[in-house]
Design an enzyme around this catalytic site. Structure first.
Site, mmCIF file in Angstrom:
data_model
loop_
_atom_site.group_PDB
_atom_site.id
_atom_site.type_symbol
_atom_site.label_atom_id
_atom_site.label_comp_id
_atom_site.label_asym_id
_atom_site.label_seq_id
_atom_site.Cartn_x
_atom_site.Cartn_y
_atom_site.Cartn_z
ATOM 1 N N ASP A 1 -11.886 -9.101 -5.845
ATOM 2 C CA ASP A 1 -10.952 -8.625 -6.831
ATOM 3 C C ASP A 1 -9.651 -9.548 -6.526
ATOM 4 O O ASP A 1 -9.481 -10.156 -5.314
ATOM 5 C CB ASP A 1 -10.687 -7.188 -6.857
ATOM 6 N N GLY B 1 -8.100 -7.247 -11.627
ATOM 7 C CA GLY B 1 -7.319 -6.559 -12.407
ATOM 8 C C GLY B 1 -8.317 -6.317 -13.566
ATOM 9 O O GLY B 1 -7.664 -6.225 -14.815
ATOM 10 N N ASP C 1 -13.097 -17.086 -16.354
ATOM 11 C CA ASP C 1 -13.060 -18.416 -16.580
ATOM 12 C C ASP C 1 -14.422 -18.955 -16.191
ATOM 13 O O ASP C 1 -15.050 -18.630 -15.381
ATOM 14 C CB ASP C 1 -11.840 -19.298 -16.234
ATOM 15 N N GLU D 1 -27.531 14.868 -19.778
ATOM 16 C CA GLU D 1 -26.874 13.341 -19.565
ATOM 17 C C GLU D 1 -27.710 12.529 -18.682
ATOM 18 O O GLU D 1 -27.947 11.319 -18.953
ATOM 19 C CB GLU D 1 -25.682 13.732 -18.966
HETATM 20 C C1 GLA Z 1 -8.864 -3.405 -10.115
HETATM 21 C C2 GLA Z 1 -10.254 -3.489 -10.559
HETATM 22 C C3 GLA Z 1 -10.827 -2.413 -10.534
HETATM 23 C C4 GLA Z 1 -10.807 -1.301 -9.287
HETATM 24 C C5 GLA Z 1 -9.499 -1.488 -8.715
HETATM 25 C C6 GLA Z 1 -9.430 -0.987 -7.505
HETATM 26 O O1 GLA Z 1 -7.985 -2.711 -10.874
HETATM 27 O O2 GLA Z 1 -10.297 -4.323 -11.728
HETATM 28 O O3 GLA Z 1 -12.357 -2.468 -11.077
HETATM 29 O O4 GLA Z 1 -11.679 -2.273 -8.619
HETATM 30 O O5 GLA Z 1 -8.806 -2.763 -8.735
HETATM 31 O O6 GLA Z 1 -8.020 -1.114 -6.796
#
Ligand code: GLA
Length: 728
Positions: free
Chosen positions: A476, A526, A532, A612
């Site tokens: 990430d 995020g 890309d 579910e």
């Molecule tokens: C980002 C990622 C989420 C999650 C959070 C954790 O926002 O896109 O999927 O992993 O960070 O902090």
């Protein structure tokens, strides 16, 4: 196939269905002649000259006024010597002048596709490489233009290597990867993919007006806001018809893609690293490698262009440890717990997941240091033993006992000020001396242009990843770059930091790939802030968006699909009301939408009802059963969700056209709804297809007459429906 007419100095690149042609003219200027559907002839008749006053003429032209770099289609445009359209290359020479002229000096053909050291690139033994050498006679700056020709998937790649063969240092201020002059252009529209966090890659179509239009970013990541993929198309082109071009940059940092409609109504597209705060000093003998760009041309609309890119990416870009096999269906704990979890909670989620056929538990943010919220601990990559007593060595076997594999989240490029790492190495963050920090999500960015910083972080990550059987990593990056300055470079080389940062990220990902070849790496920034083709070379799937609302996802995944295949798009079913939008959609629909991506769940499965769970188990079974069709089939966008029609639909068709799966999601309900019909695509008109558990129809009937959508589907908001067809 590469065809070279030595006498006329014409270079032709043929793919199965397209042709690209250039010519070195008598003044050794490399001109672009044609890019379009395949033709077998000399297309240089399209290059026209006329006396256009107020356009300068190069020295060799003498008093000839019909020869101007400003009006001829250039293969790689220059600066300061009479072409006033967008430059591809800007060089500050040792004497301070800004000029570079490029003349053809020779070529080389190689079997197989060229590779780029330290940069992502399409690969393929069956592809061919053409290199054209251009040189500035005054400074001996050389531009080596690389072309990769992938005949089977109709893809042409480009990259440029700039070499200083002169005796004095020069400074590159811009070095684009792609320049495409379309001299014969009828009017063209430009389509770009803008967005924002939680709403990435929304297509925008605008006619190219006189002047320059384009997109780019200076954020240091390819960004949520713009994507390094653009299209040009005829105004009459659409999903199923008309000439269009797509160009993507394999780059995950600041980029720029600019299109110019010039005085003569030609079109030039230039794409590459964003020149903002970019400069690169080349000492004599020094070289600079641009990232790669890739182009597709389709005479039959956007759908065909996308399918060509999808195949090219699947077959010649991704390095997928599950190549030829099915990737695991996963459950991620982020939306279930955020930071508030411990080992028992994770095991509880896994216990609920395993009987449904879910195969991988991903432990998201919050497992390291004292990371109980997003204000601290980034950089401290050691397991939090309060949350996970006994560490991963204790946790992972508990997950494995349930028959599941284990994956982990990391954010290696970042550092929190409240961390042991920052207290020890405050100078490791990107910061400008004497200037205050700019924070994003309360964190700073590590200076990944530095080898020592990368080595430290890599060592810590490697120790964690080797401490237990970890088969998946989510990489990430939750903020963009600002206050960019590196303590390790002199002031005159600070213009290199943005690019060196990207090279640093690639270096880390490549090391991970080499050390853990069986590890599935999912990219993330995020959500879709770095979606890309560059990242896809290292991370064969990317979390498409932090927005998991099924209705918004229809749009995000639609926009993403123009360039990138289903198998690249991370997509999960999450709880309702959705955390980001507060919208409630049926579980069936959330499943159908997530299945148009890599598929998984992101919710506390231990809190779901037996009904579910039963439905989710069916979704997982269905997805696994149709995995190849969905992930490797041809993708058809049947409707445009941005048009707010009564339903959104898409379809996967097997390469032999004997199987298809159409998916439909309706919009908000309306009273007494009209009958709705789904028009299938890509089927064999002559074959008869049986609807699972129902009647059989010819491909022609299903495509021309269509399939009547069941009335029940039209009752209630956001209902969904899947139609599986198999040839008899
Ligand atoms: C980002 C990622 C989420 C999650 C959070 C954790 O926002 O896109 O999927 O992993 O960070 O902090």
């Amino acid at each position: 196939m590469i065809v070279i007419d030595q006498e006329q100095r014409i270079f032709t690149l043929h793919t199965s269905h397209t042709t690209y042609q250039m010519q070195a003219d008598p003044y050794h200027v490399l001109l672009h002649a044609y890019y379009g559907p395949r033709v077998e002839e000399d297309m240089t008749y399209l290059i026209r000259r006329a006396d256009r006053s107020h356009t300068p003429n190069p020295d060799e032209a003498g008093n000839r006024r019909d020869y101007s770099l400003d009006t001829l289609p250039q293969e790689y445009s220059t600066c300061g010597v009479g072409d006033y359209r967008i430059p591809s290359l800007e060089v500050e020479q040792a004497d301070g002048s800004h000029a570079v002229d490029l003349r053809y000096t020779g070529y080389e053909v190689r079997k197989g596709k060229y590779t780029l050291e330290g940069l992502p690139a399409f690969w393929g033994q069956e592809a061919e490489t053409l290199i054209l050498f251009l040189e500035d006679p005054a400074s001996h700056v050389v531009a080596e233009l690389y072309y990769g020709v992938f005949e089977d998937v109709d893809l042409i790649t480009r990259a440029v290597r700039i070499v200083n063969r002169g005796e004095k240092p020069v400074r590159l201020l811009k070095a684009a990867s792609l320049c495409l002059d379309l001299p014969y252009a009828a009017p063209l529209d430009i389509i770009t993919f803008a967005g924002r966090h939680m709403m990435e890659r929304c297509p925008t179509r605008t006619p190219l007006a006189p002047g320059i239009q384009g997109v780019g970013t200076t954020r240091g990541l390819s960004s949520h806001q713009n994507n390094p993929f653009v299209m040009l198309c005829r105004p009459d082109a659409g999903e199923e018809h008309g000439l269009c071009y797509g160009a993507m940059l394999l780059y995950s940092g600041s980029f720029e893609a600019m299109a110019e409609r010039s005085q003569l109504e030609d079109c030039r597209l230039v794409m590459g690293i964003n020149p903002y705060h970019f400069s690169w000093t080349l000492e004599p003998g020094g070289a600079f490698q641009t990232p790669e760009a890739a182009m597709v041309c389709s005479p039959s609309g956007f759908g065909q262009m996308s399918r060509r890119f999808h195949r090219a990416i699947r077959e010649h870009l991704l390095r997928d440890p599950y190549e030829g096999r099915r990737r695991p269906v996963l459950v991620n704990n982020w939306e279930a717990t955020t930071f508030d979890f411990d080992a028992d909670k994770l095991v509880e989620i896994a216990q609920a997941a395993a009987p449904m056929g879910i195969e991988l538990l991903v432990m998201d943010d919050g497992w390291f240091g004292d990371r109980d919220d997003d204000y601290r601990a980034l950089g401290d990559w050691a397991v939090n033993l309060r949350k996970l007593p006994g560490g991963l060595e204790a946790l992972v076997p508990r997950i494995q006992e349930l028959g599941m594999r284990f994956g982990i989240w990391v954010e290696p490029e970042m550092i929190s000020e409240d961390s042991a790492l920052y207290r020890q190495h405050p100078d490791w963050a990107l910061a400008i001396p004497g200037r205050a920090h700019t924070r994003g999500r309360s964190q700073l960015v590590l200076d990944f242009s530095r080898q020592d910083v990368r080595d430290h972080i890599y060592g810590a990550l490697k120790a964690v990843l080797s401490s237990a059987e970890i088969t998946y990593v989510k990489w990430d990056a939750n903020r963009t770059l600002a206050t960019v300055w590196s303590a390790q470079l002199p002031s005159e080389r600070q213009g290199e930091v943005y690019h060196r940062y990207v090279l640093g990220v690639y270096d880390m990902l490549e090391r991970l790939h080499q050390d853990f070849p069986q590890m599935l790496i999912e990219g993330c920034a995020g959500g879709g802030g770095r979606f890309d083709a560059g990242m896809l070379y290292y991370t064969p799937q990317i979390w498409c968006s932090d927005n998991t609302d099924a209705v918004d996802r229809l749009r995000i995944q639609y926009g993403t699909s123009f360039a990138y295949p289903v198998s690249a798009m991370g997509a999960h079913v999450s709880a309702v009301p959705n955390a980001g939008t507060l919208r409630t959609t049926p579980l069936e629909t959330r499943g159908v939408v997530a299945m148009a991506g890599t598929f998984g769940y992101e919710m506390d499965l231990s809190k779901t009802t037996p009904e579910e769970r039963e439905l989710m188990a069916r979704q997982v079974r269905f997805f696994k059963e149709h995995y190849d069709l969905i992930q490797r089939g041809d993708y058809y966008r049947l409707t445009d969700p941005f048009e707010n029609g009564p339903f959104t639909a898409w379809e996967h068709v097997s390469p032999d056209r004997r199987e298809a799966l159409a998916s439909v999601v309706t919009g908000p309900v309306c009273g007494n709804p009209p009958f709705r019909t789904l028009y299938l695509r890509g089927l064999d008109p002559a074959l008869r297809y049986r609807v699972e558990g129902g009647a059989a129809y010819s491909g022609a009937a299903l495509m021309e007459g269509g399939y009547p959508l069941p009335m029940e589907l039209l009752m209630g908001d956001y209902q969904s429906f899947q139609l599986y067809l198999k040839a008899e």
